[in-house]
Design a protein around this motif. Structure first.
Motif, mmCIF file in Angstrom:
data_model
loop_
_atom_site.group_PDB
_atom_site.id
_atom_site.type_symbol
_atom_site.label_atom_id
_atom_site.label_comp_id
_atom_site.label_asym_id
_atom_site.label_seq_id
_atom_site.Cartn_x
_atom_site.Cartn_y
_atom_site.Cartn_z
ATOM 1 N N GLY A 68 0.815 -1.217 0.000
ATOM 2 C CA GLY A 68 0.000 0.000 0.000
ATOM 3 C C GLY A 68 0.844 1.261 0.000
ATOM 4 O O GLY A 68 0.542 2.231 -0.712
ATOM 5 N N GLN A 69 1.929 1.257 0.776
ATOM 6 C CA GLN A 69 2.820 2.436 0.820
ATOM 7 C C GLN A 69 3.384 2.756 -0.558
ATOM 8 O O GLN A 69 3.426 3.917 -0.968
ATOM 9 C CB GLN A 69 3.974 2.188 1.790
ATOM 10 C CG GLN A 69 3.598 2.322 3.251
ATOM 11 C CD GLN A 69 4.664 1.742 4.177
ATOM 12 O OE1 GLN A 69 5.738 1.344 3.749
ATOM 13 N NE2 GLN A 69 4.352 1.693 5.458
ATOM 14 N N HIS A 70 3.834 1.721 -1.269
ATOM 15 C CA HIS A 70 4.415 1.948 -2.608
ATOM 16 C C HIS A 70 3.360 2.474 -3.581
ATOM 17 O O HIS A 70 3.638 3.358 -4.392
ATOM 18 C CB HIS A 70 5.051 0.662 -3.149
ATOM 19 C CG HIS A 70 6.220 0.183 -2.334
ATOM 20 N ND1 HIS A 70 7.151 1.039 -1.800
ATOM 21 C CD2 HIS A 70 6.603 -1.067 -1.968
ATOM 22 C CE1 HIS A 70 8.062 0.334 -1.128
ATOM 23 N NE2 HIS A 70 7.747 -0.942 -1.221
ATOM 24 N N LEU A 71 2.132 1.935 -3.490
ATOM 25 C CA LEU A 71 1.051 2.408 -4.367
ATOM 26 C C LEU A 71 0.664 3.846 -4.026
ATOM 27 O O LEU A 71 0.382 4.651 -4.914
ATOM 28 C CB LEU A 71 -0.191 1.516 -4.223
ATOM 29 C CG LEU A 71 -0.390 0.386 -5.221
ATOM 30 C CD1 LEU A 71 -1.837 -0.082 -5.194
ATOM 31 C CD2 LEU A 71 0.015 0.747 -6.642
ATOM 32 N N GLU A 72 0.672 4.162 -2.728
ATOM 33 C CA GLU A 72 0.336 5.524 -2.302
ATOM 34 C C GLU A 72 1.338 6.526 -2.892
ATOM 35 O O GLU A 72 0.970 7.613 -3.340
ATOM 36 C CB GLU A 72 0.335 5.608 -0.769
ATOM 37 C CG GLU A 72 -0.207 6.923 -0.256
ATOM 38 C CD GLU A 72 -0.154 7.062 1.267
ATOM 39 O OE1 GLU A 72 -0.367 8.192 1.744
ATOM 40 O OE2 GLU A 72 0.102 6.075 1.966
ATOM 41 N N THR B 141 -5.698 4.306 -8.393
ATOM 42 C CA THR B 141 -4.560 3.810 -7.602
ATOM 43 C C THR B 141 -4.807 4.019 -6.110
ATOM 44 O O THR B 141 -4.489 3.153 -5.289
ATOM 45 C CB THR B 141 -3.256 4.503 -8.052
ATOM 46 O OG1 THR B 141 -3.097 4.288 -9.456
ATOM 47 C CG2 THR B 141 -2.039 3.956 -7.332
ATOM 48 N N LEU B 142 -5.371 5.182 -5.736
ATOM 49 C CA LEU B 142 -5.680 5.430 -4.318
ATOM 50 C C LEU B 142 -6.738 4.440 -3.811
ATOM 51 O O LEU B 142 -6.682 3.983 -2.667
ATOM 52 C CB LEU B 142 -6.160 6.877 -4.122
ATOM 53 C CG LEU B 142 -5.064 7.946 -4.208
ATOM 54 C CD1 LEU B 142 -5.677 9.335 -4.284
ATOM 55 C CD2 LEU B 142 -4.098 7.858 -3.030
ATOM 56 N N HIS B 143 -7.700 4.099 -4.674
ATOM 57 C CA HIS B 143 -8.721 3.110 -4.302
ATOM 58 C C HIS B 143 -8.057 1.757 -4.005
ATOM 59 O O HIS B 143 -8.361 1.108 -2.994
ATOM 60 C CB HIS B 143 -9.745 2.973 -5.436
ATOM 61 C CG HIS B 143 -10.809 1.961 -5.150
ATOM 62 N ND1 HIS B 143 -11.850 2.198 -4.283
ATOM 63 C CD2 HIS B 143 -10.962 0.682 -5.598
ATOM 64 C CE1 HIS B 143 -12.604 1.112 -4.213
ATOM 65 N NE2 HIS B 143 -12.088 0.183 -4.998
ATOM 66 N N ASN B 144 -7.110 1.357 -4.883
ATOM 67 C CA ASN B 144 -6.387 0.089 -4.674
ATOM 68 C C ASN B 144 -5.526 0.144 -3.415
ATOM 69 O O ASN B 144 -5.371 -0.858 -2.709
ATOM 70 C CB ASN B 144 -5.515 -0.236 -5.893
ATOM 71 C CG ASN B 144 -6.351 -0.517 -7.127
ATOM 72 O OD1 ASN B 144 -7.524 -0.864 -7.018
ATOM 73 N ND2 ASN B 144 -5.773 -0.353 -8.306
ATOM 74 N N THR B 145 -4.966 1.331 -3.135
ATOM 75 C CA THR B 145 -4.172 1.526 -1.910
ATOM 76 C C THR B 145 -5.038 1.292 -0.685
ATOM 77 O O THR B 145 -4.623 0.624 0.279
ATOM 78 C CB THR B 145 -3.598 2.970 -1.870
ATOM 79 O OG1 THR B 145 -2.831 3.206 -3.049
ATOM 80 C CG2 THR B 145 -2.723 3.182 -0.652
ATOM 81 N N LEU B 146 -6.266 1.829 -0.714
ATOM 82 C CA LEU B 146 -7.179 1.670 0.424
ATOM 83 C C LEU B 146 -7.519 0.196 0.663
ATOM 84 O O LEU B 146 -7.622 -0.247 1.811
ATOM 85 C CB LEU B 146 -8.458 2.476 0.188
ATOM 86 C CG LEU B 146 -8.334 3.971 0.478
ATOM 87 C CD1 LEU B 146 -9.582 4.714 0.020
ATOM 88 C CD2 LEU B 146 -8.082 4.210 1.962
ATOM 89 N N GLN B 147 -7.685 -0.541 -0.419
ATOM 90 C CA GLN B 147 -7.988 -1.971 -0.257
ATOM 91 C C GLN B 147 -6.835 -2.697 0.447
ATOM 92 O O GLN B 147 -7.049 -3.549 1.297
ATOM 93 C CB GLN B 147 -8.291 -2.593 -1.619
ATOM 94 C CG GLN B 147 -9.646 -2.128 -2.157
ATOM 95 C CD GLN B 147 -9.973 -2.702 -3.523
ATOM 96 O OE1 GLN B 147 -9.132 -2.729 -4.414
ATOM 97 N NE2 GLN B 147 -11.199 -3.132 -3.694
ATOM 98 N N LEU B 148 -5.588 -2.296 0.086
ATOM 99 C CA LEU B 148 -4.410 -2.916 0.720
ATOM 100 C C LEU B 148 -4.307 -2.516 2.193
ATOM 101 O O LEU B 148 -4.051 -3.347 3.059
ATOM 102 C CB LEU B 148 -3.131 -2.515 -0.033
ATOM 103 C CG LEU B 148 -2.940 -3.197 -1.395
ATOM 104 C CD1 LEU B 148 -1.892 -2.472 -2.225
ATOM 105 C CD2 LEU B 148 -2.538 -4.665 -1.208
ATOM 106 N N TYR B 149 -4.508 -1.221 2.486
ATOM 107 C CA TYR B 149 -4.446 -0.763 3.883
ATOM 108 C C TYR B 149 -5.558 -1.400 4.722
ATOM 109 O O TYR B 149 -5.364 -1.702 5.902
ATOM 110 C CB TYR B 149 -4.524 0.761 3.960
ATOM 111 C CG TYR B 149 -3.231 1.478 3.623
ATOM 112 C CD1 TYR B 149 -1.995 0.880 3.858
ATOM 113 C CD2 TYR B 149 -3.232 2.770 3.096
ATOM 114 C CE1 TYR B 149 -0.807 1.524 3.562
ATOM 115 C CE2 TYR B 149 -2.048 3.431 2.797
ATOM 116 C CZ TYR B 149 -0.832 2.816 3.030
ATOM 117 O OH TYR B 149 0.342 3.458 2.742
#
Length: 293
Positions: free
Chosen positions: A160-164, A182-190
């Protein structure tokens, strides 16, 4: 006349190149039917080190690339990856970063194929950091690859950090649709990693991006889906922004955008806030005003 160290090392490097090429020759008479890739790669690596000492960065990069090819052909994928890792460092010394993305992508792939995802992620992130300031567009893909690499290792918070970071660079390069996804995918990881403090920041960032995209409905959807990650100050800020832009309420939108909660976001988002056009102060219901969201 005494040779300088640089001249001496350049000559040594050239001698290693000649040896490397000899190992690649085949000869029916000598019953040598296949190139000796491994020995050739060792010589190319020695040449690269000589050129590095001579500060002949271009020659060093080329020798590392040839050593990589040799090790890859002999099945030593980890050693092949290390050669491109070194070539990235030489690009930094040469102060020419144009090849960095290609070298790091290939090196990362070799490390992954060699069963060393950790080395792959480290190379990708180090190369991306080199590119962030001057070539942010080239850094984005490397951060995405780093995220995917650690993601396969079941490390969602790190992924998530790398995607953020990738999303932030997309904002910097004005790719708002891509950054929203990309932020949506980051949220799924977090969410998977139970990383609420990081997620709250991302929820606010994504709401801002949807406002910039002119999509208040999408911004409201972000809040209803992910609002649980926000603290009290962030929740108030998000509600003010969404209501202000949805209802074309200049003062409410301004209060939201002036919130201290946004000051804690990355600089790229803080700059973005300054550029967001508020609904007009005199809301008289003209057609122009309805176009904001």
């Amino acid at each position: 006349k005494k040779m300088s160290i640089a001249d001496k090392k350049n000559e040594e490097g050239k001698a290693h190149l000649i040896k490397a090429e000899k190992y690649l020759e085949t000869s029916v008479l000598k019953l040598k039917f296949n190139p000796d890739w491994d020995s050739s790669a060792d010589e190319y690596n020695r040449a690269a080190i000589c050129f590095k000492v001579a500060k002949n960065w271009s020659a060093s990069i080329e020798a590392h690339k040839k050593a990589c090819e040799g090790y890859a052909n002999s099945g030593s994928l980890y050693h092949a990856g290390k050669q491109l890792d070194q070539a990235v460092l030489m690009c930094k010394e040469k102060q020419d970063l144009t090849e960095v993305e290609t070298l790091a992508s290939r090196g990362g792939l070799l490390f992954r194929q060699a069963g060393s995802p950790e080395s792959a992620a480290q190379l990708l992130v180090r190369a991306a950091k080199l590119l962030e300031l001057t070539l942010p567009q080239n850094a984005i893909g490397l951060y995405e690859k780093a995220s995917e690499t650690v993601g396969t290792e079941d490390r969602p918070a790190e992924a998530g950090q790398h995607l953020e970071t990738a999303a932030r660079l997309m904002v910097r390069t004005k790719q708002f649709d891509r950054s929203a996804e990309t932020l949506h995918n980051t949220l799924q990881l977090y969410s998977e990693a139970d990383a609420a403090p990081s997620a709250g920041r991302v929820v606010l960032s994504l709401i801002l991006i949807q406002i910039v995209r002119g999509d208040c409905v999408a911004a409201a959807k972000v809040l209803s889906s992910w609002g649980g990650f926000l603290d009290g100050q962030q929740t108030a800020c998000a509600n003010q922004i969404i209501a202000g832009f949805s209802d074309l309420d200049h003062d409410l939108a301004k209060t939201g955008l002036d919130s201290a909660a946004l000051k804690n976001l990355d600089n790229d988002y803080v700059k973005l806030v300054r550029d967001i056009e508020l609904p007009p102060a005199n809301t008289g219901g003209d057609d122009d005003e309805v176009n904001l969201c």
